[in-house]
Motif scaffolding. Sequence first.
Motif: not given
Length: 142
Positions: A76-80, A6-9, A98-112
């Motif tokens: 997974v997060i909710e955002w405004t 969550l800190g990364l996001i 929804w986020y998929r992370l790899h080695t402390g970085r963001i690998a994938e974001i699926r935005a709804y």
Amino acid sequence: MTTPALGLIRRYYAACNSADREGLMACFCDDVVHYFTHHAPVRGARALADHWVRMQPRIDGYWTVDHGITQGDEAVIEWTLRWTPPDGAPELMRGSEWYRLHTGRIAEIRAYYLNRHAPYRHRDFELEGFDYAARGYPTLPK
């Protein structure tokens, strides 16, 4: 409690808010993919950073992470988003990612989310370019 994910996001959102290209790049794996429901995915760290750097001045946006859950290499997060759409009146938009992370970085974001100003080419609200079948999601025959 803020987890490392969550800190990364939150750092990613802060970089989006300030259109900080280098800050964005520091959050992403080189081959990051960001999927959307209303346009093609953005692939690659440079392309995704450039996407948000171009977008920020157009929308005058400010994103917040409102709630989040992490488990293993997923979050997974909710955002405004407070932003100014083309008609000029500031408004709020809310969504989930929804986020998929790899080695402390963001690998994938699926935005709804639903943006009433965006052109939706499809009637389904699925992520464009996302291979649901390969991930084991239910699909219908073509």
